[in-house]
Enzyme design. Structure first.
Site, PDB file in Angstrom:
ATOM      1  N   GLN A 108      42.804  48.361  41.184  1.00  0.00           N
ATOM      2  CA  GLN A 108      41.676  47.864  40.392  1.00  0.00           C
ATOM      3  C   GLN A 108      41.455  46.388  40.689  1.00  0.00           C
ATOM      4  O   GLN A 108      40.508  45.796  40.200  1.00  0.00           O
ATOM      5  CB  GLN A 108      41.985  48.015  38.900  1.00  0.00           C
ATOM      6  CG  GLN A 108      42.286  49.424  38.482  1.00  0.00           C
ATOM      7  CD  GLN A 108      42.885  49.444  37.079  1.00  0.00           C
ATOM      8  OE1 GLN A 108      42.172  49.424  36.078  1.00  0.00           O
ATOM      9  NE2 GLN A 108      44.191  49.480  36.992  1.00  0.00           N
ATOM     10  N   ASP A 111      41.427  40.920  44.314  1.00  0.00           N
ATOM     11  CA  ASP A 111      41.934  39.696  44.945  1.00  0.00           C
ATOM     12  C   ASP A 111      42.299  39.835  46.416  1.00  0.00           C
ATOM     13  O   ASP A 111      42.623  38.839  47.078  1.00  0.00           O
ATOM     14  CB  ASP A 111      43.137  39.170  44.152  1.00  0.00           C
ATOM     15  CG  ASP A 111      44.243  40.221  43.972  1.00  0.00           C
ATOM     16  OD1 ASP A 111      44.479  41.012  44.903  1.00  0.00           O
ATOM     17  OD2 ASP A 111      44.868  40.244  42.887  1.00  0.00           O
ATOM     18  N   HIS A 126      37.345  48.351  42.410  1.00  0.00           N
ATOM     19  CA  HIS A 126      36.451  47.368  41.793  1.00  0.00           C
ATOM     20  C   HIS A 126      35.934  46.335  42.781  1.00  0.00           C
ATOM     21  O   HIS A 126      35.490  45.260  42.381  1.00  0.00           O
ATOM     22  CB  HIS A 126      37.161  46.691  40.604  1.00  0.00           C
ATOM     23  CG  HIS A 126      37.443  47.645  39.473  1.00  0.00           C
ATOM     24  ND1 HIS A 126      38.403  47.416  38.523  1.00  0.00           N
ATOM     25  CD2 HIS A 126      36.870  48.828  39.162  1.00  0.00           C
ATOM     26  CE1 HIS A 126      38.413  48.435  37.658  1.00  0.00           C
ATOM     27  NE2 HIS A 126      37.492  49.299  38.032  1.00  0.00           N
ATOM     28  N   CYS A 158      21.095  31.197  46.001  1.00  0.00           N
ATOM     29  CA  CYS A 158      21.185  31.934  47.263  1.00  0.00           C
ATOM     30  C   CYS A 158      20.675  31.045  48.384  1.00  0.00           C
ATOM     31  O   CYS A 158      19.593  30.461  48.279  1.00  0.00           O
ATOM     32  CB  CYS A 158      20.355  33.210  47.165  1.00  0.00           C
ATOM     33  SG  CYS A 158      20.210  34.095  48.720  1.00  0.00           S
ATOM     34  N   CYS A 161      17.207  33.029  49.800  1.00  0.00           N
ATOM     35  CA  CYS A 161      15.959  33.154  49.044  1.00  0.00           C
ATOM     36  C   CYS A 161      15.849  32.130  47.910  1.00  0.00           C
ATOM     37  O   CYS A 161      14.813  32.035  47.259  1.00  0.00           O
ATOM     38  CB  CYS A 161      15.802  34.583  48.498  1.00  0.00           C
ATOM     39  SG  CYS A 161      16.882  34.953  47.102  1.00  0.00           S
ATOM     40  N   GLY A 199      51.573  47.593  36.916  1.00  0.00           N
ATOM     41  CA  GLY A 199      50.835  46.451  36.384  1.00  0.00           C
ATOM     42  C   GLY A 199      49.425  46.750  35.913  1.00  0.00           C
ATOM     43  O   GLY A 199      48.535  45.936  36.089  1.00  0.00           O
TER      44      GLY A 199
HETATM   45  P1  NAD Z   1      45.028  44.422  32.642  1.00  0.00           P
HETATM   46  O1  NAD Z   1      44.908  42.955  32.678  1.00  0.00           O
HETATM   47  O2  NAD Z   1      44.264  45.193  31.643  1.00  0.00           O
HETATM   48  O3  NAD Z   1      46.568  44.831  32.452  1.00  0.00           O
HETATM   49  C1  NAD Z   1      47.579  44.245  33.210  1.00  0.00           C
HETATM   50  C2  NAD Z   1      48.902  44.851  32.765  1.00  0.00           C
HETATM   51  O4  NAD Z   1      49.926  44.320  33.589  1.00  0.00           O
HETATM   52  C3  NAD Z   1      49.249  44.495  31.314  1.00  0.00           C
HETATM   53  O5  NAD Z   1      49.660  45.685  30.657  1.00  0.00           O
HETATM   54  C4  NAD Z   1      50.405  43.515  31.471  1.00  0.00           C
HETATM   55  O6  NAD Z   1      51.337  43.628  30.421  1.00  0.00           O
HETATM   56  C5  NAD Z   1      51.013  43.923  32.780  1.00  0.00           C
HETATM   57  N1  NAD Z   1      51.712  42.874  33.512  1.00  0.00           N
HETATM   58  C6  NAD Z   1      51.510  41.530  33.494  1.00  0.00           C
HETATM   59  N2  NAD Z   1      52.320  40.907  34.353  1.00  0.00           N
HETATM   60  C7  NAD Z   1      53.087  41.876  34.929  1.00  0.00           C
HETATM   61  C8  NAD Z   1      54.100  41.863  35.920  1.00  0.00           C
HETATM   62  N3  NAD Z   1      54.517  40.713  36.504  1.00  0.00           N
HETATM   63  N4  NAD Z   1      54.664  43.033  36.288  1.00  0.00           N
HETATM   64  C9  NAD Z   1      54.273  44.198  35.720  1.00  0.00           C
HETATM   65  N5  NAD Z   1      53.295  44.273  34.773  1.00  0.00           N
HETATM   66  C10 NAD Z   1      52.712  43.129  34.393  1.00  0.00           C
HETATM   67  O7  NAD Z   1      44.759  44.877  34.109  1.00  0.00           O
HETATM   68  P2  NAD Z   1      44.062  46.156  34.677  1.00  0.00           P
HETATM   69  O8  NAD Z   1      44.684  47.368  34.086  1.00  0.00           O
HETATM   70  O9  NAD Z   1      44.077  45.949  36.130  1.00  0.00           O
HETATM   71  O10 NAD Z   1      42.558  46.086  34.164  1.00  0.00           O
HETATM   72  C11 NAD Z   1      41.865  44.853  34.151  1.00  0.00           C
HETATM   73  C12 NAD Z   1      40.592  44.801  34.951  1.00  0.00           C
HETATM   74  O11 NAD Z   1      40.438  43.445  35.307  1.00  0.00           O
HETATM   75  C13 NAD Z   1      40.608  45.550  36.218  1.00  0.00           C
HETATM   76  O12 NAD Z   1      39.459  46.279  36.233  1.00  0.00           O
HETATM   77  C14 NAD Z   1      40.585  44.496  37.353  1.00  0.00           C
HETATM   78  O13 NAD Z   1      39.523  44.784  38.224  1.00  0.00           O
HETATM   79  C15 NAD Z   1      40.276  43.208  36.678  1.00  0.00           C
HETATM   80  N6  NAD Z   1      41.173  42.082  37.018  1.00  0.00           N
HETATM   81  C16 NAD Z   1      41.582  41.893  38.310  1.00  0.00           C
HETATM   82  C17 NAD Z   1      42.443  40.841  38.617  1.00  0.00           C
HETATM   83  C18 NAD Z   1      42.896  40.683  40.051  1.00  0.00           C
HETATM   84  O14 NAD Z   1      42.180  41.033  40.963  1.00  0.00           O
HETATM   85  N7  NAD Z   1      44.113  40.189  40.291  1.00  0.00           N
HETATM   86  C19 NAD Z   1      42.895  39.982  37.622  1.00  0.00           C
HETATM   87  C20 NAD Z   1      42.433  40.185  36.290  1.00  0.00           C
HETATM   88  C21 NAD Z   1      41.575  41.252  36.020  1.00  0.00           C
HETATM   89 ZN    ZN Z   2      18.791  35.850  48.001  1.00  0.00          ZN
END
Ligand code: NAD
Ligand code: ZN
Length: 266
Positions: A108, A111, A126, A158, A161, A199
């Site tokens: 999800q 990054d 995502h 942009c 445009c 995670g």
């Molecule tokens: P979330 O933030 O809802 O949940 C993250 C989970 O990871 C939590 O339950 C937390 O307790 C746990 N966690 C935190 N640190 C940890 C570690 N070191 N080891 C293991 N577990 C750990 O994340 P989600 O379920 O991915 O949903 C959030 C949405 O936000 C997603 O759709 C995502 O696209 C987006 N998001 C992405 C990023 C990224 O790209 N790194 C960062 C923040 C949010």
């Molecule tokens: Zn444009």
């Protein structure tokens, strides 16, 4: 490897057992896997949710009305995002793929760190935040270039445009997920012989339907997360702790079991 392993040895051992015999496992990852790279999660103890509401900042309706709200938050947050590097958890998942236990990582996260760590078969449900696209004319740009002009231009315009609706190529709340990625994630989940959730709070749908699809087909479920998730009751093994510490230990134990002597290591 940093510090002691916080989880009970028996759970690590049980997880390693399941991973060792898997040949088409799927890892389903969320923001937690990147937390040890310095990128904050939404939920969990240090979650961004405590500061702002992502349903507003990263919602497509809000963005269309006023993109500066999103870019204002991004202006502060990207410095960390842009410099983040894969941590041992990302590397461990790439190793499990190379060793023949995982068929894919479904993430999800936006990054790009799984790719950087060496994961080959990566499904980004995502999208990926390293590129930006104009909703009006379709022109694309590197995220880093847009970020560089945020201090003097908010919202950024942009380059092609002049419009103000340039948006990172990530799925915002209220937007559909890329249909090809979702279909591929479900296909992998239905065929997998192990679902390894790492995670993720498993609260963001429809992405969270992916591990459920594997559970419905009775694939064993292993969860690595530092707080409880709604699927814990369905799991064969739950390991509570940090993925950057736990996953390398799982790899070590899987390799010790030596069930794949014909496959070389990395
Ligand atoms: P979330 O933030 O809802 O949940 C993250 C989970 O990871 C939590 O339950 C937390 O307790 C746990 N966690 C935190 N640190 C940890 C570690 N070191 N080891 C293991 N577990 C750990 O994340 P989600 O379920 O991915 O949903 C959030 C949405 O936000 C997603 O759709 C995502 O696209 C987006 N998001 C992405 C990023 C990224 O790209 N790194 C960062 C923040 C949010
Ligand atoms: Zn444009």
């Amino acid at each position: 490897m940093p510090g002691p392993i916080p989880s009970p040895a028996a759970e690590l051992e049980a997880a390693a057992e399941l991973v060792a015999v898997a040949r088409r496992g799927v890892a389903f990852t969320g923001a937690g896997v990147s937390a040890e790279s310095g990128i904050r999660t939404y939920r969990g103890q240090d979650g961004l949710w405590k500061e702002f509401d992502p349903y507003k900042v990263a919602s497509i309706d809000y963005f269309r009305r006023d993109p500066s709200v999103y870019w204002e938050v991004a202006r502060r947050g990207w410095r960390v995002h842009g410099q983040a590097r894969p941590n041992p958890g990302h590397v461990a998942l790439a190793t499990l793929e190379a060793d023949g236990h995982l068929a894919a990582v479904v993430t999800q996260n936006t990054d790009g760190l799984h790719r950087e760590a060496g994961t080959q078969n990566l499904i980004e449900l995502h999208g990926n935040g390293r590129t930006v696209r104009c909703l009006d004319c379709g022109a694309g740009e590197r995220r880093a270039d847009v970020q560089a002009r945020l201090t003097r231009e908010l919202p950024p315009r942009c380059r092609t445009c002049g419009g103000i609706h340039i948006k990172p190529e990530v799925v915002f709340f209220g937007e559909a997920l890329p249909p090809g990625a979702m279909a591929e994630a479900f296909r992998l989940a239905r065929q997998c012989d192990l679902m390894l959730v790492v995670g993720s709070s498993l609260q963001v749908y429809p992405a969270a339907d992916v591990p459920e699809a594997a559970v419905e087909r009775r694939a064993p479920l292993v969860i690595v997360n530092d707080e409880p998730t709604p699927l814990d009751a369905e799991a064969a093994v739950v390991i509570r702790g940090r993925s950057g510490e736990i996953l390398p230990e799982v790899v070590r134990q899987v390799r010790l079991k030596g069930r794949l002597p014909e496959l070389g290591g990395r």
